[in-house]
Write a protein that holds these residues in place. Structure first.
Motif, mmCIF file in Angstrom:
data_model
loop_
_atom_site.group_PDB
_atom_site.id
_atom_site.type_symbol
_atom_site.label_atom_id
_atom_site.label_comp_id
_atom_site.label_asym_id
_atom_site.label_seq_id
_atom_site.Cartn_x
_atom_site.Cartn_y
_atom_site.Cartn_z
ATOM 1 N N LEU A 140 -71.415 68.355 40.771
ATOM 2 C CA LEU A 140 -72.046 69.494 40.104
ATOM 3 C C LEU A 140 -73.070 69.008 39.088
ATOM 4 N N MET B 30 -71.058 86.529 38.548
ATOM 5 C CA MET B 30 -70.414 85.903 39.707
ATOM 6 C C MET B 30 -71.003 86.418 41.027
ATOM 7 N N LEU C 133 -74.353 84.795 41.400
ATOM 8 C CA LEU C 133 -74.205 83.397 41.827
ATOM 9 C C LEU C 133 -73.920 83.327 43.321
ATOM 10 N N ALA D 80 -76.190 81.478 46.057
ATOM 11 C CA ALA D 80 -75.667 80.413 46.921
ATOM 12 C C ALA D 80 -75.697 80.835 48.385
ATOM 13 N N GLN E 140 -78.568 75.871 42.950
ATOM 14 C CA GLN E 140 -77.224 76.447 43.133
ATOM 15 C C GLN E 140 -76.216 75.819 42.170
ATOM 16 N N MET E 141 -76.278 74.493 42.068
ATOM 17 C CA MET E 141 -75.325 73.798 41.202
ATOM 18 C C MET E 141 -75.569 74.140 39.733
ATOM 19 N N ALA F 129 -74.152 77.511 39.220
ATOM 20 C CA ALA F 129 -72.686 77.476 39.141
ATOM 21 C C ALA F 129 -72.241 77.028 37.756
ATOM 22 N N ALA G 144 -72.823 79.816 35.250
ATOM 23 C CA ALA G 144 -71.829 80.879 35.412
ATOM 24 C C ALA G 144 -70.474 80.458 34.860
ATOM 25 N N ALA G 145 -70.185 79.166 34.961
ATOM 26 C CA ALA G 145 -68.876 78.683 34.524
ATOM 27 C C ALA G 145 -68.860 78.312 33.045
#
Lengths: 273, 321
Positions: free
Chosen positions: A29, A223, A226, A230, A240-241, A244, A247-248
């Motif tokens: 990631l 989410m 995301l 993706a 994308q990473m 992610a 989002a996290a």
């Protein structure tokens, strides 16, 4: 002694091995998201970036920023409301038991386990009828309602440890239902509120099924955005990473800053065997 | 708090006051609980009833049509290739997922219980994925296990390469109804991702359980000349049985209704090798507009969960009473 040393080393070896395996996704990631697109080739996937490059973060942020805000508008009121309601329910169900209150609690708890598919069709019809379809307000309502079982469970277990004698002596002093709650229960349950708030924040932030069925474009929480990012074929892996990770980020930060409370919530929200 | 002396001197009057006060308070307590109960009554029980009703209707298009269809939707559902594949996948996924989560959680808990240096670091590494969303997990693992790019690049050097979630074979692949019964190889990738995310849960439960075992038990066993290993297998692990039971219940309802991970990571897959009932329900209802059939899938899922959860809830109620 050598045997002990050997078994110790073996123990560490096993743990380190598993830890490395567990960290692989984080490694991928991070290194992928820090590469410029020119460097995101299959052959060099596992290599560190030559130059640290934040362009994928810029791109991901541009695409996801409005959805990130949607999630913030959703998670703040929903967390506060479900914690407050859970606290009141837990107070009633632990300190003001009535005939059948245990069964009421069990019936409430069942709501924690249902697969939400089994309420989804009527839910969407209802949300449409009351004019909250495709709105963050509608998602707040849904998350609060279906959060009630778990927040009630957490607070009820928490209040069970407050001795009844404290409440009785306050009653002798003439304190009623509300004053006992405000002056005894709430001050004693600050930790409880923190634990429940962190747990609900994490759950609601990460929730996907309600988010994707109740909101449409423009109102999507992070989410769903995301997943759309993706799912599209044209978006590059590095973006994308980065998406992610964005989002996290909030739940990761909460875990880093208050991991202890997160784990307490995890234990409090799970029924014991 | 200052107790009023009058209450001590003249117990009669205050007691009736207290009684009246109490019933008023009890009424207040009811009032505060009522909104939540009404919400749950409608949103959980009312909606389940409504979904059940829809599943017995003919509403299989955009236009709601609630005329009676009896069990037709269920009969048709069980005849579809996709739902049969779902049930197979669900059984395989649930068994392997829960077995791995319990095994790894217990292993890590026992290892971390050995008073190590760096214990909290290890604990945090294993627990960290719990804070993530299944969507994030799905996105990341789809990249890590991508046959062309992911770990295969490393495994290639060893002469191994897997199709991961693109492998459509089912092993051993006995014919059963319309489907092949066995282990869909593509599911392994999804199970790895799910185990990665959820092991922390069982680790936390087991660690709490281990910390809760009184030191005297170990001491007593040591006095009897038991080795550390024997203590673990004969004394400690049997004490953790109720925890295992709790972990199974929590993981079971997660695995039966798993949706976001599959939806993000693989989708239904070719020949539905990575499909699950919850994904099927979503597609059937919202993509194909077969509302009644979607409702039927939802009710089957609910019954599956209820079969395991309801006895458990009633039992724990009795245990407390």
């Amino acid at each position: 002694m050598t045997a002990r040393l050997l078994s110790r080393s073996l123990l560490y070896a096993v743990l380190v091995l598993f830890a490395v395996v567990f960290l692989v996704p984080f490694y991928v990631l991070l290194v992928t998201s820090l590469k410029p697109f020119a460097e995101v080739s299959i052959a060099t996937m596992w290599q560190l970036p030559h130059t640290i490059d934040f362009s994928s973060y810029r791109a991901a942020f541009q695409q996801l920023a409005p959805n990130f805000l949607n999630s913030v508008y959703l998670v703040v009121p929903a967390t506060l409301l479900s914690a407050l309601l859970g606290s009141l329910n837990g107070y009633v169900l632990s300190k003001w038991k009535f005939k059948g209150s245990e069964w009421v609690f069990t019936a409430l708890l069942f709501g924690m386990f249902i697969p939400y598919q089994s309420i989804l069709i009527p839910l969407i019809q209802t949300i449409q009828k009351i004019g909250l379809y495709n709105s963050i307000a509608g998602l707040v309502l849904v998350n609060v309602v279906y959060g009630l079982p778990v927040t009630t469970l957490m607070f009820r277990n928490f209040y069970a440890s407050i001795p009844d004698s404290m409440i009785e002596s306050a009653q002798i002093d003439g304190a009623g239902f509300i004053r006992v709650y405000r002056h005894i229960i709430v001050p004693l349950s600050i930790t409880g509120f923190v634990v429940v708030a962190i747990w609900q924040f994490t759950n609601i932030w990460n929730e996907f099924l309600f988010a994707i069925t109740i909101t449409g474009h423009g109102q999507h929480p992070i989410m769903v955005a995301l997943q759309n990012l993706a799912g599209s074929q044209v978006v590059h892996w590095n973006i994308q990473m980065a998406g992610a990770l964005l989002a996290a980020l909030p739940t990761m930060l909460v875990y880093i800053l208050a991991g202890r409370y997160f784990i307490r919530g995890l234990l409090a929200g799970s029924v014991k065997g | 708090m200052n107790t009023q002396p009058t209450t001590a001197k003249r117990p009669l009057l205050p007691r009736t006051n207290a009684k009246r006060r109490l019933s008023k308070d009890q009424l207040l307590a009811f009032l505060f609980l009522t909104p939540s109960l009404l919400l749950i009554a409608v949103f959980v029980y009312g909606f389940i009833g409504w979904t059940g009703y829809v599943s017995l209707s003919q509403w299989n298009s955009i236009v709601p049509d609630l005329s009676w269809a009896g069990l037709d939707n269920y009969v048709q559902l069980f005849q579809t290739f996709r739902f049969q594949a779902d049930l197979r996948n669900m059984v395989v996924f649930t068994i392997l997922f829960i077995a791995c989560v319990i095994f790894l959680g217990q292993l890590f808990a026992v290892l971390l219980d050995q008073k190590l240096k760096g214990e909290s670091l290890f604990r945090n590494i294993f627990l960290f994925p719990m804070a993530l969303s299944f969507v994030v997990t799905g996105v990341v693992w789809r990249w890590v296990l991508n046959p062309k790019t992911g770990v295969n690049l490393l495994l290639d050097d060893l002469g191994w390469a897997f199709g991961w979630y693109t492998d459509t074979s089912v092993v051993p692949g006995w014919s059963l109804f319309q489907i092949e019964f066995g282990m869909p190889i593509a599911l392994i990738a999804v199970i790895i991702a799910a185990v990665w995310q959820m092991t922390g849960f069982s680790l936390a439960m087991y660690l709490a359980g281990l910390r809760g075992i009184p030191e005297e038990l170990r001491e007593a066993a040591r006095m009897d000349g038991a080795s550390e290993r024997q203590i673990y297998f004969k004394v400690i692990l049997p004490q953790l049985k109720p925890i295992t039971f709790g972990v199974i219940v929590m993981m079971l309802h997660i695995s039966l209704k798993i949706f976001d991970l599959i939806y993000t990571m693989t989708g239904p897959g070719a020949n539905f090798v990575t499909d699950m009932p919850a994904v099927n329900m979503f597609d059937t209802t919202f993509q194909a507009n077969l509302y009644a059939r979607g409702a039927a899938i939802a009710i089957v899922l609910l019954l599956l969960v209820a079969v395991f959860i309801v006895p458990y809830l009633i039992r724990s109620r009795k245990g407390e009473a």
